[in-house]
Design a protein around this motif. Structure first.
Motif, PDB file in Angstrom:
ATOM      1  N   ASP A 159      48.101  49.647  37.855  1.00 20.12           N
ATOM      2  CA  ASP A 159      47.287  48.431  37.739  1.00 20.12           C
ATOM      3  C   ASP A 159      47.311  47.638  39.041  1.00 20.12           C
ATOM      4  O   ASP A 159      46.271  47.127  39.501  1.00 20.12           O
ATOM      5  CB  ASP A 159      47.786  47.571  36.580  1.00 20.12           C
ATOM      6  N   ASN A 160      48.491  47.540  39.644  1.00 21.16           N
ATOM      7  CA  ASN A 160      48.599  46.790  40.905  1.00 21.16           C
ATOM      8  C   ASN A 160      47.805  47.475  42.015  1.00 21.16           C
ATOM      9  O   ASN A 160      47.157  46.805  42.848  1.00 21.16           O
ATOM     10  CB  ASN A 160      50.056  46.649  41.309  1.00 21.16           C
ATOM     11  N   GLN A 161      47.873  48.822  42.040  1.00 20.19           N
ATOM     12  CA  GLN A 161      47.115  49.547  43.048  1.00 20.19           C
ATOM     13  C   GLN A 161      45.610  49.338  42.869  1.00 20.19           C
ATOM     14  O   GLN A 161      44.866  49.180  43.838  1.00 20.19           O
ATOM     15  CB  GLN A 161      47.451  51.039  42.990  1.00 20.19           C
ATOM     16  N   GLU A 162      45.158  49.343  41.623  1.00 20.87           N
ATOM     17  CA  GLU A 162      43.734  49.110  41.361  1.00 20.87           C
ATOM     18  C   GLU A 162      43.328  47.703  41.800  1.00 20.87           C
ATOM     19  O   GLU A 162      42.245  47.503  42.406  1.00 20.87           O
ATOM     20  CB  GLU A 162      43.450  49.313  39.878  1.00 20.87           C
ATOM     21  N   LYS A 163      44.199  46.739  41.527  1.00 22.19           N
ATOM     22  CA  LYS A 163      43.895  45.365  41.953  1.00 22.19           C
ATOM     23  C   LYS A 163      43.850  45.276  43.483  1.00 22.19           C
ATOM     24  O   LYS A 163      42.954  44.639  44.061  1.00 22.19           O
ATOM     25  CB  LYS A 163      44.945  44.407  41.398  1.00 22.19           C
ATOM     26  N   ASP A 164      44.827  45.934  44.138  1.00 24.24           N
ATOM     27  CA  ASP A 164      44.842  45.915  45.609  1.00 24.24           C
ATOM     28  C   ASP A 164      43.595  46.582  46.182  1.00 24.24           C
ATOM     29  O   ASP A 164      43.013  46.120  47.181  1.00 24.24           O
ATOM     30  CB  ASP A 164      46.104  46.618  46.126  1.00 24.24           C
ATOM     31  N   MET A 166      40.665  46.836  44.725  1.00 21.73           N
ATOM     32  CA  MET A 166      39.524  45.954  44.512  1.00 21.73           C
ATOM     33  C   MET A 166      39.514  44.827  45.542  1.00 21.73           C
ATOM     34  O   MET A 166      38.454  44.452  46.094  1.00 21.73           O
ATOM     35  CB  MET A 166      39.573  45.377  43.102  1.00 21.73           C
ATOM     36  N   ILE A 167      40.693  44.281  45.825  1.00 26.97           N
ATOM     37  CA  ILE A 167      40.762  43.213  46.830  1.00 26.97           C
ATOM     38  C   ILE A 167      40.340  43.732  48.188  1.00 26.97           C
ATOM     39  O   ILE A 167      39.610  43.053  48.946  1.00 26.97           O
ATOM     40  CB  ILE A 167      42.190  42.637  46.876  1.00 26.97           C
TER      41      ILE A 167
END
Length: 201
Positions: A159-164, A166-167
């Motif tokens: 999830d954190n990788q996906e958020k990163d 996207m950012i």
């Protein structure tokens, strides 16, 4: 061992007490024995005044040939020496003698103890298997909990990788958009070149 012999002696005394009871009505058959006295005289006829053929030891299996319920004697055949004669009815019983019953009872007791030991051994084996199964279940439960924590950790990282990611994409898009706007502004303020026809006017 002491308990074993006490049990055997109690059974033997119970048989002796039974042997002292009144003689039941015995029908002619081969399932009879001389009672547990020292020995019994066998006569040629139904009375003590008849000639004695010999003696029969206690516990000897016999066959009743004739039995007069009103008489004190019955005709029997000795299975050991194959003699036919008369003995006093009170010494004949349809119960096996204590001398013959004692080895049978001892064997049954030994078999029962062996069976009990076998059951105890089997019970111990089953208890060990149950303990091993519980330990294995506990190990599997611990492994399951650890795997669940690992899965949760990996899910969080994903999830954190996906958020990163996207950012990063938003950042790159913003930069591209900003660069386009800046380029448009710069192009707006650049001086325009004059055409060739304007030079002749």
């Amino acid at each position: 061992m002491l308990r074993k012999w006490l049990t055997v002696m109690m059974i033997a005394f119970s048989f002796q007490a039974f042997g002292l009871q009144d003689t039941p009505d015995l029908e002619p058959s081969s399932s009879h024995y001389i009672r547990d006295d020292l020995f019994v005289f066998i006569h040629t006829g139904p009375g003590r005044n008849y000639r004695i053929l010999g003696s029969i030891e206690a516990g000897t299996p016999i066959t009743i040939l004739k039995n007069d319920r009103d008489a004190e004697f019955m005709q029997i055949r000795d299975h050991v020496e194959d003699r036919t004669g008369w003995v006093e009815s009170k010494y004949v019983s349809d119960q096996m003698s204590r001398a013959e019953q004692l080895p049978i009872i001892s064997q049954k007791l030994a078999d029962s103890q062996a069976s009990q030991q076998g059951l105890q051994s089997e019970n111990g084996r089953l208890k060990r298997q149950l303990s091993e199964a519980r330990q294995e279940l506990s190990t599997l439960s611990s492994q399951t909990d650890e795997q669940s924590r690992e899965i949760k950790k990996l899910s969080t990282q994903l999830d954190n990788q996906e958020k990163d990611e996207m950012i990063k994409w938003f950042t790159r898009g913003g930069m591209v958009a900003g660069a386009g706007i800046l380029l448009g502004v710069i192009l707006t303020y650049l001086p325009k070149k004059r055409g060739r026809n304007s030079e002749w006017v």
